[in-house]
Design an enzyme around this catalytic site. Structure first.
Site, PDB file in Angstrom:
ATOM      1  CG  ASP A   1       4.418   1.548   1.646  1.00 57.69           C
ATOM      2  OD1 ASP A   1       4.742   2.583   2.043  1.00 57.69           O
ATOM      3  OD2 ASP A   1       3.186   0.872   1.879  1.00 57.69           O
TER       4      ASP A   1
ATOM      5  CG  ASP B   1       4.514   6.920   3.253  1.00 60.43           C
ATOM      6  OD1 ASP B   1       4.067   7.272   2.581  1.00 60.43           O
ATOM      7  OD2 ASP B   1       4.293   5.936   4.152  1.00 60.43           O
ATOM      8  CD  GLU B   2       2.248   4.281  -1.428  1.00 62.07           C
ATOM      9  OE1 GLU B   2       1.613   2.888  -1.999  1.00 62.07           O
ATOM     10  OE2 GLU B   2       1.121   4.847  -1.209  1.00 62.07           O
TER      11      GLU B   2
END
Length: 455
Positions: free
Chosen positions: A11, A105-106
């Protein structure tokens, strides 16, 4: 459940805001808020400095400004964030063929499938190496969680924030989860959490003690049984490399309600173009065109049209969205518009554009001379609604013929203020120009890591 912590969850830390701080040296260490800047805007991401004031994602922007009046408020640059995300995902794919992106983003990574980890030590080494590679490639930090299941790996990455790594050894899941709030479990949102609270269950151990039958009675067979297993620490969901997209859509909320029918049509066509851009970028086409209209009274209408075959042609999508708009009453004003495409496929129906052209020709033949004149007047009116002056949004990249690269700090009353700096420079100087200065132009973002330095 695995005997070794070979499922990794990455993350990125405050991704949008961190990317803005990395690209703008003058904002490093300062509160930064990214989101819609109009009166109806919401926060997309807040930097850790802004979070100390209570600002968080999905908060109304007006509330954020009251909490942190001195923060930098910037519009999102999604193309820029997407380019950074692609670099990060490529690093993940070097670790394993099984990478499951959840957002820009993960992502989850199956380290065992990549042959890079089979025990605690090798998993930790892979995670630390990934963090170093991300920083060297993008200039940004990410937090890593390692565990024997996806659920626990995600919890671990949350505990690792910011810029850390946490490994949770398999076999310790129940001890870890027991005292935590039920909201920590996947699938327990505000409504389910409140339902469980009224039943006297606030911690994960409360769920485990209640038993499967009680949870099934409260939540239904599928949800109750799944929640009971997770409360016991069991999660056997695999990392899935490919997620089938069900639809592609874009939407805009307007600062002031739109009343002019021509302007509304113009915005729908613009959204259709953006939607097709995303559709093509994902390598898909689609059969069903969807129009979303939220009116002045917050009532939301959705209209759809299914074509003979899938398409990724902007003309076809634009015309279909326009037809759908004709069936919607916009009297009173429109606050939000959206265009989407569903029924996705990986091929196109080649004759759809020809069909659209033929339909347009047939309509043109039926238009009278007076009607044609009215159509011309409508086009002229639409052009009159196009903005004459360039719009300089806070945070956007610019380049000046004399001063070089910079970004917009703000604009108003015919002036635009620009700070001239680069990601690898120190904080730069601020200068103000006329909004129509011919030497000032919008530009593409600079990379966060200088290429010659990286080499």
């Amino acid at each position: 459940m695995r005997a070794a912590p070979t499922i990794l969850h990455l993350d990125m830390d405050a991704f949008f805001a961190a990317a803005e701080q990395a690209s703008k040296p003058s904002l490093r260490g300062k509160p930064v808020v990214v989101g819609g800047l109009g009166p109806r805007g919401v926060v997309a991401t807040a930097s850790y400095e802004a979070r100390r004031f209570g600002v968080h994602s999905a908060m109304p922007m007006g509330q954020a400004r009251r909490l942190a009046p001195n923060a930098a408020y910037l519009v999102p640059r999604f193309a820029f964030y997407r380019s950074i995300s692609e670099q990060v995902m490529e690093l993940l794919r070097r670790l394993s063929p099984l990478v499951e992106p959840l957002s820009l983003d993960e992502a989850f990574v199956d380290l065992e499938a990549g042959g890079v980890a089979d025990d605690d030590a090798s998993a930790r080494a892979a995670g630390e190496r990934l963090r170093v590679d991300i920083l060297a490639t993008t200039g940004l930090t990410g937090s890593v969680g390692l565990a024997g299941s996806k659920m626990i790996a995600k919890i671990a990455s949350e505990e690792a924030k910011p810029d850390g790594l946490v490994l949770i050894e398999p076999g310790t899941e129940r001890e870890l989860l027991g005292p935590r709030s039920v909201r920590i479990l996947p699938g327990v949102g505000p409504a389910t959490g409140e339902h469980l609270r009224r039943a006297g269950m606030t911690t994960v151990s409360d769920l485990a003690e209640a038993g499967e039958d009680e949870l099934v009675r409260l939540l239904g067979r599928a949800h109750g049984a799944s929640l009971y297993r997770m409360a016991q620490g069991y999660d056997d969901r695999p990392v899935v490399a490919e997620r089938d997209a069900k639809s592609v859509s874009v939407e805009d909320t307007f600062d002031v309600d739109l009343h002019d029918r021509v302007r509304i049509r113009f915005e729908v066509e613009r959204l259709a173009e953006r939607c097709v851009g995303r559709l093509r970028a994902s390598g898909h086409s689609g059969r069903t065109i969807v129009l979303k209209v939220r009116r002045y009274d917050f009532s939301t209408l959705t209209r759809s049209e299914t074509l003979r075959g899938p398409t990724d042609d902007p003309g076809v999508v634009r015309e279909a969205a326009g037809r759908l708009l004709e069936a919607v009453d916009t009297t009173g004003g429109v606050r939000l518009l959206g265009v989407g495409v569903s029924g996705l496929a990986d091929y196109t129906q080649e004759d759809l554009f020809a069909q659209a052209v033929a339909d347009a020709d047939a309509v043109a033949e039926a238009v009278t001379e007076a009607g044609a004149s009215a159509a011309v007047e409508e086009v002229v009116e639409a052009e009159d609604h196009a903005p004459v002056a360039r719009h300089w949004a806070p945070g956007n990249d610019v380049r000046h013929a004399v001063y070089g690269a910079g970004w917009v700090q703000g604009s108003g009353v015919g002036r635009v203020t620009v700070r001239f700096e680069e990601p690898w420079s120190g904080p730069g100087r601020v200068r103000t120009f006329s909004v129509d200065d011919p030497e000032l132009e919008p530009s593409e973002p600079l990379p966060l890591v200088r290429r010659d330095a990286a080499a």
